[in-house]
Write a protein that holds these residues in place. Sequence first.
Motif, PDB file in Angstrom:
ATOM      1  N   LYS A 109       4.719   3.943   7.098  1.00 44.00           N
ATOM      2  CA  LYS A 109       5.565   3.055   6.486  1.00 44.00           C
ATOM      3  C   LYS A 109       5.044   1.764   6.423  1.00 44.00           C
ATOM      4  O   LYS A 109       4.880   1.055   5.354  1.00 44.00           O
ATOM      5  CB  LYS A 109       6.910   3.099   6.805  1.00 44.00           C
ATOM      6  CG  LYS A 109       7.448   4.534   6.078  1.00 44.00           C
ATOM      7  CD  LYS A 109       9.187   4.270   6.523  1.00 44.00           C
ATOM      8  CE  LYS A 109      10.111   5.347   5.795  1.00 44.00           C
ATOM      9  NZ  LYS A 109      11.427   4.992   6.079  1.00 44.00           N
ATOM     10  N   ASP A 112       1.801   1.219   4.672  1.00 46.46           N
ATOM     11  CA  ASP A 112       1.974   1.315   3.069  1.00 46.46           C
ATOM     12  C   ASP A 112       2.553   0.035   2.824  1.00 46.46           C
ATOM     13  O   ASP A 112       2.278  -0.642   1.782  1.00 46.46           O
ATOM     14  CB  ASP A 112       3.055   2.639   2.775  1.00 46.46           C
ATOM     15  CG  ASP A 112       2.396   3.716   3.327  1.00 46.46           C
ATOM     16  OD1 ASP A 112       1.117   3.835   3.339  1.00 46.46           O
ATOM     17  OD2 ASP A 112       3.073   4.782   3.201  1.00 46.46           O
ATOM     18  N   TYR A 113       3.636  -0.778   3.417  1.00 50.40           N
ATOM     19  CA  TYR A 113       4.194  -1.960   2.827  1.00 50.40           C
ATOM     20  C   TYR A 113       3.193  -2.938   2.974  1.00 50.40           C
ATOM     21  O   TYR A 113       3.068  -3.669   1.858  1.00 50.40           O
ATOM     22  CB  TYR A 113       5.528  -2.191   3.516  1.00 50.40           C
ATOM     23  CG  TYR A 113       6.744  -1.785   2.889  1.00 50.40           C
ATOM     24  CD1 TYR A 113       7.390  -2.261   1.851  1.00 50.40           C
ATOM     25  CD2 TYR A 113       7.531  -0.567   3.542  1.00 50.40           C
ATOM     26  CE1 TYR A 113       8.392  -1.846   1.166  1.00 50.40           C
ATOM     27  CE2 TYR A 113       8.709  -0.161   2.767  1.00 50.40           C
ATOM     28  CZ  TYR A 113       9.110  -0.802   1.584  1.00 50.40           C
ATOM     29  OH  TYR A 113      10.074  -0.384   1.086  1.00 50.40           O
ATOM     30  N   ASN A 115       0.155  -2.964   2.475  1.00 51.34           N
ATOM     31  CA  ASN A 115      -0.953  -2.679   1.550  1.00 51.34           C
ATOM     32  C   ASN A 115      -0.200  -2.779   0.193  1.00 51.34           C
ATOM     33  O   ASN A 115      -0.924  -3.631  -0.353  1.00 51.34           O
ATOM     34  CB  ASN A 115      -1.301  -1.207   1.649  1.00 51.34           C
ATOM     35  CG  ASN A 115      -2.188  -0.797   0.797  1.00 51.34           C
ATOM     36  OD1 ASN A 115      -3.160  -1.641   0.426  1.00 51.34           O
ATOM     37  ND2 ASN A 115      -2.274   0.399   0.141  1.00 51.34           N
ATOM     38  N   GLU A 116       0.860  -2.348   0.081  1.00 53.32           N
ATOM     39  CA  GLU A 116       1.671  -2.997  -1.253  1.00 53.32           C
ATOM     40  C   GLU A 116       1.727  -4.349  -1.482  1.00 53.32           C
ATOM     41  O   GLU A 116       1.699  -5.022  -2.728  1.00 53.32           O
ATOM     42  CB  GLU A 116       3.011  -2.180  -1.199  1.00 53.32           C
ATOM     43  CG  GLU A 116       3.040  -1.079  -1.830  1.00 53.32           C
ATOM     44  CD  GLU A 116       4.494  -0.249  -1.865  1.00 53.32           C
ATOM     45  OE1 GLU A 116       5.348  -1.136  -2.276  1.00 53.32           O
ATOM     46  OE2 GLU A 116       4.642   0.746  -1.215  1.00 53.32           O
ATOM     47  N   PHE A 117       2.184  -5.140  -0.225  1.00 50.34           N
ATOM     48  CA  PHE A 117       2.197  -6.782  -0.488  1.00 50.34           C
ATOM     49  C   PHE A 117       0.824  -7.248  -0.439  1.00 50.34           C
ATOM     50  O   PHE A 117       0.723  -8.356  -0.148  1.00 50.34           O
ATOM     51  CB  PHE A 117       3.113  -7.155   0.711  1.00 50.34           C
ATOM     52  CG  PHE A 117       4.812  -7.124   0.356  1.00 50.34           C
ATOM     53  CD1 PHE A 117       5.112  -5.969   0.237  1.00 50.34           C
ATOM     54  CD2 PHE A 117       5.394  -8.215   0.185  1.00 50.34           C
ATOM     55  CE1 PHE A 117       6.620  -5.998   0.067  1.00 50.34           C
ATOM     56  CE2 PHE A 117       6.608  -8.116  -0.239  1.00 50.34           C
ATOM     57  CZ  PHE A 117       7.191  -6.967  -0.403  1.00 50.34           C
ATOM     58  N   ASN A 118      -0.283  -6.610  -0.294  1.00 54.82           N
ATOM     59  CA  ASN A 118      -1.565  -7.283  -0.190  1.00 54.82           C
ATOM     60  C   ASN A 118      -1.619  -7.781   1.224  1.00 54.82           C
ATOM     61  O   ASN A 118      -2.370  -9.171   1.182  1.00 54.82           O
ATOM     62  CB  ASN A 118      -2.046  -8.095  -1.139  1.00 54.82           C
ATOM     63  CG  ASN A 118      -2.478  -7.386  -2.339  1.00 54.82           C
ATOM     64  OD1 ASN A 118      -2.974  -6.315  -2.366  1.00 54.82           O
ATOM     65  ND2 ASN A 118      -2.111  -8.203  -3.498  1.00 54.82           N
ATOM     66  N   THR A 120      -2.510  -6.378   4.329  1.00 62.56           N
ATOM     67  CA  THR A 120      -3.121  -5.186   5.319  1.00 62.56           C
ATOM     68  C   THR A 120      -3.943  -5.739   6.334  1.00 62.56           C
ATOM     69  O   THR A 120      -3.865  -5.463   7.385  1.00 62.56           O
ATOM     70  CB  THR A 120      -3.996  -4.290   4.375  1.00 62.56           C
ATOM     71  OG1 THR A 120      -3.174  -3.586   3.615  1.00 62.56           O
ATOM     72  CG2 THR A 120      -4.659  -3.134   5.414  1.00 62.56           C
ATOM     73  N   TYR A 167       6.490 -10.775  -8.052  1.00 63.59           N
ATOM     74  CA  TYR A 167       6.489  -9.293  -7.494  1.00 63.59           C
ATOM     75  C   TYR A 167       7.857  -9.136  -6.762  1.00 63.59           C
ATOM     76  O   TYR A 167       8.362  -7.979  -7.021  1.00 63.59           O
ATOM     77  CB  TYR A 167       5.210  -9.501  -6.417  1.00 63.59           C
ATOM     78  CG  TYR A 167       4.957  -8.106  -5.759  1.00 63.59           C
ATOM     79  CD1 TYR A 167       4.681  -6.976  -6.485  1.00 63.59           C
ATOM     80  CD2 TYR A 167       5.356  -8.160  -4.395  1.00 63.59           C
ATOM     81  CE1 TYR A 167       4.441  -5.795  -5.593  1.00 63.59           C
ATOM     82  CE2 TYR A 167       5.077  -6.948  -3.629  1.00 63.59           C
ATOM     83  CZ  TYR A 167       4.545  -5.670  -4.278  1.00 63.59           C
ATOM     84  OH  TYR A 167       4.591  -4.625  -3.677  1.00 63.59           O
ATOM     85  N   LEU A 171      10.701  -6.171  -7.600  1.00 61.01           N
ATOM     86  CA  LEU A 171      11.006  -4.976  -6.496  1.00 61.01           C
ATOM     87  C   LEU A 171      12.647  -5.193  -6.330  1.00 61.01           C
ATOM     88  O   LEU A 171      13.194  -4.215  -6.344  1.00 61.01           O
ATOM     89  CB  LEU A 171      10.381  -5.559  -5.076  1.00 61.01           C
ATOM     90  CG  LEU A 171       8.816  -5.159  -4.761  1.00 61.01           C
ATOM     91  CD1 LEU A 171       8.356  -5.591  -3.447  1.00 61.01           C
ATOM     92  CD2 LEU A 171       8.957  -3.621  -5.212  1.00 61.01           C
TER      93      LEU A 171
END
Length: 207
Positions: A109, A112-113, A115-118, A120, A167, A171
């Motif tokens: 998780k 994933d988050y 990554n979603e928030f750029n 990583t 963004y 959300l």
Amino acid sequence: MNDPLIRLKNIYYKVNESLIIDNVSININQGQPTVIMGKNGAGKTTLLKLLAGIYRPTSGDIDFGKNKKPDIVSFLFQQHIFLDRSVSENLLHALACTKKNDKDMSEQKIKDYLNEFNLTNYHDTHIKKLSTGQKQLISLIRVFLIDSSIFFLDEPFNNLDQYYYSYVKDLLSDLSKTRKIILITHSRDEALYFTNDIISLETGRVV
Ligand SMILES: Nc1ncnc2c1ncn2[C@@H]1O[C@H](COP(=O)(O)OP(=O)(O)OP(=O)(O)O)[C@@H](O)[C@H]1O
Ligand SMILES: [Mg+2]
């Protein structure tokens, strides 16, 4: 009509002899977000912490009625509070507190988050090495990961650039369809974008 989610009756909050919250009686309703507004020092953060159960009122009642108060709440602090560890360790710690996830699922998780928030590339970075805006984003990811039924957000857009501002706004707008959001902002336009349920505070009183 639904019962209010939270009822506050004659709430006073004093620190030493100073009265910070002065006889506040309000209902927080289910449904659309509730926004708390007011000048610097008006008592917004204090009221939000009272609602979340982080502070106890000096006197008065806070009643969740039939709605059970969540054991763990998603609370975004105005001032960043982190462990002296990496980004991922901070997020993992928050998830561990919820006891909802096993370690492998939690790690996925978090990836994933990020990554979603750029973000990583910051997975293993020590939290102290992030910029103020990046810390705000990690704090936001933390509240999303905790994912309680009520989100308490103290100035969620602080220090975000234009890209992240839009963004995060999107959300939160999506989130408000399934979760109760109580947020503090200084922008009336922002408040009206989310809701017409606005509480205005002035020197600890609702006006
Ligand atoms: N721990 C404390 N001890 C003494 N006074 C405090 C404490 N915390 C807050 N206050 C006082 O309570 C008042 C309300 O503070 P609070 O942080 O709730 O304001 P706020 O509306 O969130 O302001 P801001 O917009 O600057 O975040 C202020 O006058 C502040 O000085
Ligand atoms: Mg504040």
